[in-house]
Design a protein around this motif. Structure first.
Motif, PDB file in Angstrom:
ATOM      1  N   CYS A 172       0.829  -1.198   0.000  1.00  0.00           N
ATOM      2  CA  CYS A 172       0.000   0.000   0.000  1.00  0.00           C
ATOM      3  C   CYS A 172       0.866   1.252   0.000  1.00  0.00           C
ATOM      4  O   CYS A 172       1.811   1.348   0.783  1.00  0.00           O
ATOM      5  CB  CYS A 172      -0.907   0.012   1.228  1.00  0.00           C
ATOM      6  SG  CYS A 172      -2.205  -1.218   1.120  1.00  0.00           S
ATOM      7  N   GLN A 182      -3.213   4.568   0.114  1.00  0.00           N
ATOM      8  CA  GLN A 182      -3.958   3.307   0.217  1.00  0.00           C
ATOM      9  C   GLN A 182      -3.891   2.844   1.667  1.00  0.00           C
ATOM     10  O   GLN A 182      -2.816   2.768   2.242  1.00  0.00           O
ATOM     11  CB  GLN A 182      -3.335   2.255  -0.707  1.00  0.00           C
ATOM     12  CG  GLN A 182      -3.432   2.642  -2.162  1.00  0.00           C
ATOM     13  CD  GLN A 182      -2.646   1.730  -3.068  1.00  0.00           C
ATOM     14  OE1 GLN A 182      -1.503   1.396  -2.781  1.00  0.00           O
ATOM     15  NE2 GLN A 182      -3.234   1.339  -4.182  1.00  0.00           N
ATOM     16  N   THR A 203      -8.717   2.238  -1.423  1.00  0.00           N
ATOM     17  CA  THR A 203      -7.771   2.825  -2.371  1.00  0.00           C
ATOM     18  C   THR A 203      -8.495   3.649  -3.420  1.00  0.00           C
ATOM     19  O   THR A 203      -9.659   3.391  -3.719  1.00  0.00           O
ATOM     20  CB  THR A 203      -6.936   1.722  -3.065  1.00  0.00           C
ATOM     21  OG1 THR A 203      -6.085   2.337  -4.025  1.00  0.00           O
ATOM     22  CG2 THR A 203      -7.819   0.720  -3.785  1.00  0.00           C
ATOM     23  N   PHE A 252      -8.432   4.802  -7.491  1.00  0.00           N
ATOM     24  CA  PHE A 252      -7.988   4.134  -8.707  1.00  0.00           C
ATOM     25  C   PHE A 252      -8.438   4.920  -9.921  1.00  0.00           C
ATOM     26  O   PHE A 252      -9.295   5.796  -9.811  1.00  0.00           O
ATOM     27  CB  PHE A 252      -8.514   2.694  -8.758  1.00  0.00           C
ATOM     28  CG  PHE A 252     -10.026   2.611  -8.828  1.00  0.00           C
ATOM     29  CD1 PHE A 252     -10.803   2.742  -7.693  1.00  0.00           C
ATOM     30  CD2 PHE A 252     -10.661   2.415 -10.051  1.00  0.00           C
ATOM     31  CE1 PHE A 252     -12.187   2.683  -7.755  1.00  0.00           C
ATOM     32  CE2 PHE A 252     -12.052   2.348 -10.129  1.00  0.00           C
ATOM     33  CZ  PHE A 252     -12.814   2.488  -8.965  1.00  0.00           C
ATOM     34  N   GLU A 306      -7.236  -1.195 -13.622  1.00  0.00           N
ATOM     35  CA  GLU A 306      -6.127  -0.904 -12.715  1.00  0.00           C
ATOM     36  C   GLU A 306      -6.448  -1.418 -11.309  1.00  0.00           C
ATOM     37  O   GLU A 306      -5.598  -1.974 -10.620  1.00  0.00           O
ATOM     38  CB  GLU A 306      -5.908   0.607 -12.700  1.00  0.00           C
ATOM     39  CG  GLU A 306      -4.762   1.039 -11.816  1.00  0.00           C
ATOM     40  CD  GLU A 306      -4.879   2.508 -11.409  1.00  0.00           C
ATOM     41  OE1 GLU A 306      -5.212   3.341 -12.272  1.00  0.00           O
ATOM     42  OE2 GLU A 306      -4.638   2.798 -10.232  1.00  0.00           O
ATOM     43  N   PHE A 358      -4.486  -4.240  -9.078  1.00  0.00           N
ATOM     44  CA  PHE A 358      -4.037  -4.062  -7.693  1.00  0.00           C
ATOM     45  C   PHE A 358      -4.463  -5.264  -6.848  1.00  0.00           C
ATOM     46  O   PHE A 358      -3.680  -5.818  -6.079  1.00  0.00           O
ATOM     47  CB  PHE A 358      -4.604  -2.754  -7.130  1.00  0.00           C
ATOM     48  CG  PHE A 358      -4.331  -2.566  -5.658  1.00  0.00           C
ATOM     49  CD1 PHE A 358      -3.050  -2.290  -5.210  1.00  0.00           C
ATOM     50  CD2 PHE A 358      -5.356  -2.686  -4.729  1.00  0.00           C
ATOM     51  CE1 PHE A 358      -2.795  -2.125  -3.854  1.00  0.00           C
ATOM     52  CE2 PHE A 358      -5.113  -2.523  -3.369  1.00  0.00           C
ATOM     53  CZ  PHE A 358      -3.823  -2.241  -2.937  1.00  0.00           C
ATOM     54  N   ARG A 391      -2.326  -8.098  -7.573  1.00  0.00           N
ATOM     55  CA  ARG A 391      -0.999  -7.936  -6.956  1.00  0.00           C
ATOM     56  C   ARG A 391      -1.056  -8.340  -5.492  1.00  0.00           C
ATOM     57  O   ARG A 391      -0.184  -9.053  -4.994  1.00  0.00           O
ATOM     58  CB  ARG A 391      -0.547  -6.474  -7.076  1.00  0.00           C
ATOM     59  CG  ARG A 391       0.418  -6.238  -8.208  1.00  0.00           C
ATOM     60  CD  ARG A 391       1.353  -5.064  -7.973  1.00  0.00           C
ATOM     61  NE  ARG A 391       0.735  -3.865  -7.447  1.00  0.00           N
ATOM     62  CZ  ARG A 391       0.057  -2.978  -8.178  1.00  0.00           C
ATOM     63  NH1 ARG A 391      -0.084  -3.177  -9.478  1.00  0.00           N
ATOM     64  NH2 ARG A 391      -0.477  -1.904  -7.614  1.00  0.00           N
TER      65      ARG A 391
END
Ligand code: C2E
Ligand code: CA
Ligand code: CA
Length: 587
Positions: free
Chosen positions: A237, A241, A255, A257, A262, A266, A269
């Protein structure tokens, strides 16, 4: 020294009862004694002026340190604090047999000089005050112990294991730190929501079958997992975030965005970073809520992310689910759908609709997509988005898909009998079929029974997180001789890798992808590159959800000839499509 010993000592040193009592707890909360005395002296004196025992004022301050709220958004904690205040007062009253004013306790009026003189002369403070002080301490200690077990139950296991090794005082401070972590998180999130110009997402996730993991590998392992996740989140983060370990294995990340793509990247990820701990594969369920109304209570935003997470838990196909406004209705209608689905098959309530596909250049119908509709005897037409997610979860989608495949094959056969042999129909292949080999058997049987050429029954497969699973199945189906269409390209999971690894014949550009790309010149350039790439890879390209003439022009410009969308025609009953097709072929 115990709280009682400390308080007694302070009282003997001639501090006021509120100072003695508050001073006995001050250090537990990291307050130095001097500050504690200063706060309680005026506060206690003020309360006593109203004839209220100073023990009550001091106890309420202790409760404030333990249960108080300082984030106006945190209504839950506020209510909790209020409830604890009432609880204390009731208990105090009960143990003091209803005597809660100084006048009652000391049997003299402390607001008059005469009263105070007698009290001092008779040493009444040292005689009468320890009783309410001790009762207060008993009650406070009980309540703080309860708080401890509650926090223990609600917070991270890792902290629990850490707390085991702390002294009482350290423990209380630790609990306070945790509660302030929560406050800090909420405050940061509040600031983010109001300061950011980008969309905001609440992502809640938890570990699938965490209980079983605890049973299999031990609670200590479970605790370590949570600690590991927190650390990974810390690394992932950035300073815009925020994350919180809401309770046990439930985490919340907030978060901002730019695009949904995208945002999903995230989430992937995060997923990649936490999926493997000490060689144990962990699985997570993610629920995402995208903030629409910034003024909505944050609790509600969190609830919606939680609702989506629960839906993701039940979903066998995707572990990431976005909150949908129909969730509440869906929950309500799930029963309706599950109770009605078998009858729907038996009584032919499912109908195949066909949506034409056009060639822009030739201005003619070049195929169709088969889309299911549920024509319910009481409720009328039910659209697939309403029932397919549920059927995917419970597996019943297989039956529906098989039914549509048969109908599509029958239709292709009928076209052939009418001299039209150039109108392929594509059917949707739910992701559930990727998990086993039954679908190949069914397709074989469908083709055999209808006697149509395989390549006329096209298969649409949607990209998912699991590229490998798709690739494997795609190779098998390709080997069997089917044409494969990649559905919803650009809708989120897209990786170009899949084009490399999977033998698709046609890419279907997702409606949203096209819309997004058409918003800017840069986007149009990307669209053009996708078209060029498709051409070079000798892949067909079809644009879905085309609604405007402007879109048609852009698509024509970049060399995307095939289109499907309301601009040309909506999905329609089989007979309507058949007439349209015959008309366009002049038969
Ligand atoms: P999909 O495969 O992406 O199908 C395209 C959807 O977009 C269809 O919605 C279609 O009616 C809609 N659509 C087409 N052109 C336009 C347009 O110009 N504007 C707008 N706004 N929408 C357009 P539909 O029929 O409601 O189907 C929704 C989804 O349900 C499908 O998305 C597909 O994923 C699933 N589905 C439908 N039929 C079946 C089926 O028989 N089996 C399986 N497994 N899934 C199905
Ligand atoms: Ca489709
Ligand atoms: Ca699609």
């Amino acid at each position: 020294m115990t709280h009682k010993e400390k308080a007694d000592l302070l009282l003997r040193q001639q501090y006021h009862c509120s100072q003695a009592l508050f001073g006995a707890f001050a250090e537990d909360f990291g307050l130095d004694l001097e500050t504690a005395f200063k706060i309680s002296t005026c506060f206690g004196a003020g309360m006593r002026l109203g004839d209220i025992c100073g023990c009550i004022s001091a106890s309420l301050m202790v409760l404030g340190l333990a249960f108080g709220f300082y984030d106006p958004q945190d209504r839950e904690l506020e209510m909790y604090g209020n409830q604890k205040t009432r609880e204390f007062l009731e208990k105090f009253k009960e143990r003091m047999n209803g005597e809660i004013t100084c006048r009652e306790i000391l049997a003299h009026d402390i607001t008059t000089t005469e009263g105070m003189r007698v009290i001092k002369q008779a040493g009444l403070i040292l005689k009468a005050c320890p009783c309410p002080i001790h009762h207060s301490i008993d009650i406070l200690e009980e309540m703080l112990a309860e708080l401890k077990t509650e926090v223990n139950r609600n917070t991270d296991n890792e902290d629990k294991w850490m707390l085991e090794n702390l002294t009482d005082q350290e423990e209380l401070q630790e609990l306070r730190k945790q509660s302030s972590k929560k406050h800090r998180f909420r405050r940061n999130v509040g600031n983010l929501i109001f300061s950011s110009r980008k969309p905001i997402a609440f992502i809640q996730f938890d570990i699938r079958r965490f209980k079983i993991i605890n049973d299999l590998y031990g609670e200590r392992y479970g605790d370590e997992v949570l600690y590991f996740i927190r650390n990974q989140l810390k690394k992932l983060c950035n300073d815009q975030q925020y994350f919180l370990n809401v309770r046990s294995d439930v985490f919340l990340v907030v978060t901002e965005f730019e695009t949904e793509g995208e945002l999903l990247q995230f989430v992937h990820r995060v997923d990649e970073a936490i999926t493997d701990f000490k060689n144990v594969q962990l699985q997570f369920s993610y629920g995402i809520y995208i903030v629409e109304d910034k003024n909505m209570e944050r609790r509600q935003m969190e609830d919606r992310a939680a609702m989506a997470r629960k839906a993701a838990k039940e979903n066998v196909i995707s572990n990431i689910v976005f909150y949908q406004s129909q969730f509440k209705e869906l929950l309500y209608s799930r029963k309706f759908i599950e109770e009605g689905m078998q009858a729907a098959i038996d009584e032919h309530q499912f109908k195949m609709y066909l949506q034409p596909k056009f060639s822009i250049a030739q201005n003619k119908i070049v195929g169709a997509e088969a889309l299911v509709r549920w024509i319910h005897p009481d409720r009328g037409m039910i659209y697939p988005n309403e029932f397919i997610p549920i059927l995917e979860e419970n597996g019943f989608i297989r039956q529906v898909d098989y039914f549509i495949w048969r109908e599509a094959a029958e239709f292709i056969k009928r076209c052939g009998q009418n001299g039209i042999s150039d109108c392929p129909v594509s059917v949707n292949v739910s992701r559930i079929h990727l998990q086993d080999n039954v679908c190949q058997e069914v397709l074989k049987e469908v083709i055999a029974q209808s006697g149509i050429p395989k390549e006329l029954l096209e298969l649409e497969i949607t990209e998912t997180v699991n590229d490998q699973q798709i690739s494997r199945k795609a190779y098998e189906l390709k080997e069997d001789g089917y044409r494969l269409l990649m559905d919803d390209f650009g809708s989120g999971y897209s990786s170009l890798n899949i084009l490399l690894e999977t033998p698709f014949d046609v890419i279907k550009l997702d409606k949203k992808f096209i819309e997004n790309m058409m918003l800017s010149e840069k986007g149009k350039l990307i669209l053009e590159q996708v078209a060029t790439m498709a051409q070079k890879l000798e892949l067909g390209l079809l644009a879905e959800g085309v609604e405007t003439a402007e879109q048609v022009e852009v698509l024509r410009g970049i060399g995307c000839d095939l289109v499907q969308g309301y601009y040309y025609a909506k999905p329609m009953p089989v007979e309507d499509f058949f007439l349209l097709l015959k008309d366009s072929r002049g038969v």
